[in-house]
Write a protein that holds these residues in place. Structure first.
Motif: not given
Length: 249
Positions: A215-223
């Motif tokens: 879910v986090l990667y979907e919002k912040y792909p660079m993470a």
């Protein structure tokens, strides 16, 4: 994605962390999942690199789950000319013992400990000095967050780790790879995986962390890349040090 990308990732990890030395005898811990199956094949290819002189075998610890597809693993090893050893155990029977159950479920930690004991013993019998695990970069990030949430410590597993009690090294040649990359490589190169039969599969803290990070990667792909890079970015680690802060450092 070509399997050459895996070999590059292994070579880079080997260069950065000194994973494989001349004369090593390495046992791949072969669970039957996509990660370990790919690692088994890739290390077999890596043996052919110039200057790489090491022996290789695979060890599968048969926990005793019903309907595990041993024949698929045997055919896979035979197809690539790899040596595979299957150790049959009564671990599942032990895990199902009422005193070993936790809230009606088998204990993942106990299962892991018992499997590791069998794995190390067989590796020793075969003259191995290193065990290669299929953990990748996403596994390392998940472990980092799990340790912070449940253990109040900032830590993850190491690319190479010496187990003094067993006089054995554990190495993780796939630490520079993401799970999505491994999925792509195994699909494109027809590398099979054995159907999972563990009753806890999909209901673990690690699975929860995986879904949370997705879910986090979907919002912040660079993470995604940044988290993996941060694991070795030791020059920019800045944490509280009570003693130094009290002394004005």
């Amino acid at each position: 994605m070509k399997i050459q990308s895996v070999l590059r990732a292994i070579r880079n990890a080997d260069r950065d962390f000194g994973l494989i030395e001349d004369g090593d005898h390495i046992a791949v811990a072969l669970s039957g999942g996509k990660d370990s199956m790919l690692l088994f094949v890739a290390l077999g290819m890596y043996q052919k690199f110039k200057g790489k002189n090491f022996e290789l075998c695979g060890i599968h610890v048969d926990v005793g789950f019903e309907e595990f597809e041993h024949e698929l693993m045997k055919q896979f090893a035979q197809q690539y000319g790899l040596n595979l050893y299957i150790e049959k155990t009564r671990i599942y029977e032990i895990l199902q013992n009422e005193k070993n159950l936790h809230n009606g479920k088998i204990q993942c930690s106990l299962c892991s400990t018992l499997k590791k004991g069998v794995l190390f013993e067989k590796a020793k019998d075969l003259g191995c000095n290193k065990i290669a695990l299929g953990h990748h970069g996403d596994d390392a990030v998940e472990t980092l967050f799990l340790n912070m949430i449940h253990g109040s410590k900032i830590a993850t597993f190491l690319p190479i780790q010496y187990m003094s009690r067993m006089d054995m090294y554990m190495i993780r040649p796939l630490v520079y790879m993401k799970e999505s990359e491994i999925v792509g490589v195994t699909a494109e190169n027809d590398i099979p995986s054995v159907r999972r039969v563990c009753p806890n599969d999909g209901y673990t803290q690690r699975q929860e962390m995986k879904e949370l990070l997705d879910v986090l990667y979907e919002k912040y792909p660079m993470a995604h890349d940044n988290f993996i890079t941060s694991l070795s970015n030791t020059k920019q680690v800045s944490l509280w040090n009570k003693e130094k802060q009290k002394n004005g450092q």
